[in-house]
Design a protein around this motif. Structure first.
Motif, PDB file in Angstrom:
ATOM      1  N   PHE A  13      -0.900  -7.348  -7.834  1.00  0.00           N
ATOM      2  CA  PHE A  13      -1.710  -8.307  -7.082  1.00  0.00           C
ATOM      3  C   PHE A  13      -1.508  -8.124  -5.581  1.00  0.00           C
ATOM      4  CE2 PHE A  13      -2.338 -12.929  -5.751  1.00  0.00           C
ATOM      5  CZ  PHE A  13      -3.727 -12.854  -5.794  1.00  0.00           C
ATOM      6  N   VAL A  14      -0.257  -7.926  -5.175  1.00  0.00           N
ATOM      7  CA  VAL A  14       0.012  -7.679  -3.754  1.00  0.00           C
ATOM      8  C   VAL A  14      -0.650  -6.373  -3.316  1.00  0.00           C
ATOM      9  CG1 VAL A  14       1.792  -7.374  -1.991  1.00  0.00           C
ATOM     10  CG2 VAL A  14       2.186  -8.964  -3.883  1.00  0.00           C
ATOM     11  N   ARG A  15      -0.575  -5.345  -4.147  1.00  0.00           N
ATOM     12  CA  ARG A  15      -1.203  -4.055  -3.815  1.00  0.00           C
ATOM     13  C   ARG A  15      -2.705  -4.214  -3.640  1.00  0.00           C
ATOM     14  NH1 ARG A  15      -4.388  -0.430  -5.376  1.00  0.00           N
ATOM     15  NH2 ARG A  15      -4.872  -1.617  -7.265  1.00  0.00           N
ATOM     16  N   GLU A  16      -3.305  -5.007  -4.513  1.00  0.00           N
ATOM     17  CA  GLU A  16      -4.749  -5.206  -4.467  1.00  0.00           C
ATOM     18  C   GLU A  16      -5.176  -5.999  -3.230  1.00  0.00           C
ATOM     19  OE1 GLU A  16      -8.009  -7.903  -6.856  1.00  0.00           O
ATOM     20  OE2 GLU A  16      -6.285  -7.124  -7.972  1.00  0.00           O
ATOM     21  N   ARG A  24       7.389  -5.287  -0.131  1.00  0.00           N
ATOM     22  CA  ARG A  24       8.064  -4.076   0.355  1.00  0.00           C
ATOM     23  C   ARG A  24       7.202  -2.829   0.159  1.00  0.00           C
ATOM     24  NH1 ARG A  24      10.995   0.173  -1.505  1.00  0.00           N
ATOM     25  NH2 ARG A  24      10.797  -0.479  -3.690  1.00  0.00           N
ATOM     26  N   ARG A  25       6.543  -2.758  -0.973  1.00  0.00           N
ATOM     27  CA  ARG A  25       5.769  -1.561  -1.301  1.00  0.00           C
ATOM     28  C   ARG A  25       4.401  -1.528  -0.620  1.00  0.00           C
ATOM     29  NH1 ARG A  25       6.709  -1.216  -7.908  1.00  0.00           N
ATOM     30  NH2 ARG A  25       8.960  -1.645  -7.862  1.00  0.00           N
ATOM     31  N   PHE A  26       3.756  -2.704  -0.519  1.00  0.00           N
ATOM     32  CA  PHE A  26       2.348  -2.683  -0.130  1.00  0.00           C
ATOM     33  C   PHE A  26       1.998  -3.558   1.073  1.00  0.00           C
ATOM     34  CE2 PHE A  26       2.450  -1.946  -4.809  1.00  0.00           C
ATOM     35  CZ  PHE A  26       2.058  -0.605  -4.776  1.00  0.00           C
ATOM     36  N   ALA A  27       2.930  -4.367   1.569  1.00  0.00           N
ATOM     37  CA  ALA A  27       2.638  -5.198   2.747  1.00  0.00           C
ATOM     38  C   ALA A  27       3.904  -5.375   3.575  1.00  0.00           C
ATOM     39  CB  ALA A  27       2.075  -6.554   2.322  1.00  0.00           C
ATOM     40  N   PHE A  41      -8.870 -17.756   7.537  1.00  0.00           N
ATOM     41  CA  PHE A  41      -8.212 -16.797   6.660  1.00  0.00           C
ATOM     42  C   PHE A  41      -8.897 -16.755   5.298  1.00  0.00           C
ATOM     43  CE2 PHE A  41      -5.065 -17.097   9.876  1.00  0.00           C
ATOM     44  CZ  PHE A  41      -4.186 -16.038   9.731  1.00  0.00           C
ATOM     45  N   GLU A  42      -8.869 -15.616   4.682  1.00  0.00           N
ATOM     46  CA  GLU A  42      -9.305 -15.449   3.301  1.00  0.00           C
ATOM     47  C   GLU A  42      -8.096 -15.711   2.410  1.00  0.00           C
ATOM     48  OE1 GLU A  42     -11.948 -12.021   2.164  1.00  0.00           O
ATOM     49  OE2 GLU A  42     -10.124 -11.471   1.053  1.00  0.00           O
ATOM     50  N   LEU A  43      -8.180 -16.725   1.562  1.00  0.00           N
ATOM     51  CA  LEU A  43      -7.035 -17.175   0.779  1.00  0.00           C
ATOM     52  C   LEU A  43      -7.035 -16.529  -0.605  1.00  0.00           C
ATOM     53  CD1 LEU A  43      -7.226 -20.965   1.670  1.00  0.00           C
ATOM     54  CD2 LEU A  43      -5.737 -19.244   2.707  1.00  0.00           C
ATOM     55  N   HIS A  44      -5.873 -16.045  -1.006  1.00  0.00           N
ATOM     56  CA  HIS A  44      -5.701 -15.461  -2.338  1.00  0.00           C
ATOM     57  C   HIS A  44      -4.547 -16.185  -3.005  1.00  0.00           C
ATOM     58  CE1 HIS A  44      -8.365 -11.921  -1.719  1.00  0.00           C
ATOM     59  NE2 HIS A  44      -8.062 -12.173  -0.447  1.00  0.00           N
ATOM     60  N   ARG A  45      -4.876 -16.954  -4.034  1.00  0.00           N
ATOM     61  CA  ARG A  45      -3.879 -17.777  -4.726  1.00  0.00           C
ATOM     62  C   ARG A  45      -3.481 -17.122  -6.035  1.00  0.00           C
ATOM     63  NH1 ARG A  45      -8.030 -20.929  -2.678  1.00  0.00           N
ATOM     64  NH2 ARG A  45      -7.437 -22.640  -1.290  1.00  0.00           N
ATOM     65  N   PRO A  56     -12.150 -11.179   7.630  1.00  0.00           N
ATOM     66  CA  PRO A  56     -11.098 -12.196   7.818  1.00  0.00           C
ATOM     67  C   PRO A  56      -9.736 -11.690   7.373  1.00  0.00           C
ATOM     68  CG  PRO A  56     -12.424 -12.679   5.869  1.00  0.00           C
ATOM     69  CD  PRO A  56     -13.108 -11.537   6.580  1.00  0.00           C
ATOM     70  N   LYS A  57      -8.706 -12.270   7.976  1.00  0.00           N
ATOM     71  CA  LYS A  57      -7.345 -11.942   7.564  1.00  0.00           C
ATOM     72  C   LYS A  57      -7.075 -12.549   6.186  1.00  0.00           C
ATOM     73  CE  LYS A  57      -5.555 -11.751  12.285  1.00  0.00           C
ATOM     74  NZ  LYS A  57      -4.594 -12.339  13.254  1.00  0.00           N
ATOM     75  N   ARG A  58      -6.267 -11.857   5.401  1.00  0.00           N
ATOM     76  CA  ARG A  58      -5.993 -12.293   4.036  1.00  0.00           C
ATOM     77  C   ARG A  58      -4.591 -12.900   3.941  1.00  0.00           C
ATOM     78  NH1 ARG A  58      -8.393  -7.429   4.026  1.00  0.00           N
ATOM     79  NH2 ARG A  58      -6.388  -6.328   3.885  1.00  0.00           N
ATOM     80  N   LEU A  59      -4.511 -14.063   3.310  1.00  0.00           N
ATOM     81  CA  LEU A  59      -3.233 -14.744   3.104  1.00  0.00           C
ATOM     82  C   LEU A  59      -3.011 -14.926   1.609  1.00  0.00           C
ATOM     83  CD1 LEU A  59      -0.900 -16.221   4.762  1.00  0.00           C
ATOM     84  CD2 LEU A  59      -2.040 -18.335   4.061  1.00  0.00           C
TER      85      LEU A  59
END
Length: 319
Positions: free
Chosen positions: A48-51, A92-95, A27-31, A2-5
């Motif tokens: 967290f964004v990198r992960e 900017r760095r990871f997405a 979507f796979e949700l990441h809060r 699934p796509k991650r949000l």
């Protein structure tokens, strides 16, 4: 897979509806909050964004609006501005190709709308200039006005999102929302309803109670966010509210609520208005509708009032 949000402010009106809609779409949700992270924790947020490496980021976290709190003035900027910068740097760095949707505020315009000539009607103020018949558009100036610390911190965050979009070519937008209705106890109409149902006084601050706002349901904000996710652009700005059709004054809000509850709202009037407050504001939705013609408002003002009254009645009876 699934796509991650990635979602911040997932417990807010908008955050709740975003999670519901995107969850239903698979979507796979990441809060951020579920990880116990504070958006002010720069390294942790970037990590967290990198992960997660999200396919999209919806940034709905913010400090609550309040008048200038001298001992807490740093909070507005640490949360609203610094937190937004932390998340943008992670993107900017990871997405860098993932749409970044930032929930901004009509308060980026400060009290500059008060410079528009107004006409006084029986229950509201109305724009006398026909150029504003559809409301405030995105090109409206933000300078030479009083914003409140909240509005200033949101404007700074708003500009950061635009700059990262244009300079680093990150697909991004700022949604300058006004009053938002949703599943919770907070908000302007909610305050009127609570005062009405509990027979408490509602305090009006200036302008004869004829100051005008518009309201949009969080469901319709979430639908617009999904539309932008599907067809993003770079550093875009949208005034996203209820528009002229979903506009109302405080006096009109009393009437709308009283028609649903059959109760009279107790009122206290203070002649002095709040600093930086706007007399008349509703969103010009033409840019949003032009860019996303399949999007529209699905909940009108009467439906929103009925839903909120029912919510608060059920909440009171369950206590």
């Amino acid at each position: 897979m699934p796509k991650r949000l990635l979602v911040t402010g997932s417990a807010s009106f908008i955050g709740v509806e975003v999670c519901r809609l995107f969850g239903e779409l698979g979507f796979e949700l990441h809060r951020l909050e579920e990880r116990g992270l504070d958006i002010r924790q720069r390294d942790a947020v970037v990590e967290f964004v990198r992960e997660v490496k999200p396919y999209g980021i919806v940034h709905a976290a913010e400090s609550p609006w309040r008048e200038w709190p001298e001992p807490k003035g740093f909070d507005e900027f640490d949360l609203n501005t610094g937190g937004t910068l932390n998340l943008l740097e992670g993107a900017r760095r990871f997405a860098p190709e993932s749409p970044f949707i930032h929930i901004s505020s009509r308060q980026v315009y400060g009290d500059r709308p008060n410079t528009i000539p107004l006409r006084e009607l029986a229950t509201r103020w109305h724009f006398a200039d026909p150029g504003y018949a559809e409301g405030i558009a995105e090109e409206f100036p933000v300078d030479h006005s009083t914003h409140t610390p909240f509005g200033t911190s949101k404007l700074a965050a708003d500009l950061l999102v635009q700059e990262y979009g244009r300079y680093f070519h990150i697909p991004s937008c700022c949604l300058r929302v006004g009053d938002v209705a949703g599943p919770g106890p907070d908000g302007f109409l909610q305050d009127v309803i609570q005062a009405n149902l509990t027979e408490q006084d509602y305090t009006i601050h200036g302008y004869k109670g004829k100051q005008v706002r518009d309201i949009i349901h969080a469901v319709d904000v979430a639908r617009f966010i999904h539309a932008f996710y599907e067809w993003p652009s770079w550093g875009e700005v949208y005034n996203l509210g209820g528009g002229r059709a979903n506009s109302y004054s405080i006096l009109e809000a009393f009437q709308l609520v009283e028609e649903k509850t059959s109760r009279t709202t107790r009122q206290i009037y203070h002649e002095k208005n709040r600093t930086g407050n706007t007399i008349c504001y509703y969103s010009d939705l033409r840019t949003a509708k032009k860019h996303y013609p399949r999007w529209n408002l699905t909940k009108n003002l009467q439906q929103i009032v009925a839903e909120l009254v029912e919510y608060h009645q059920n909440r009171s009876s369950s206590r």
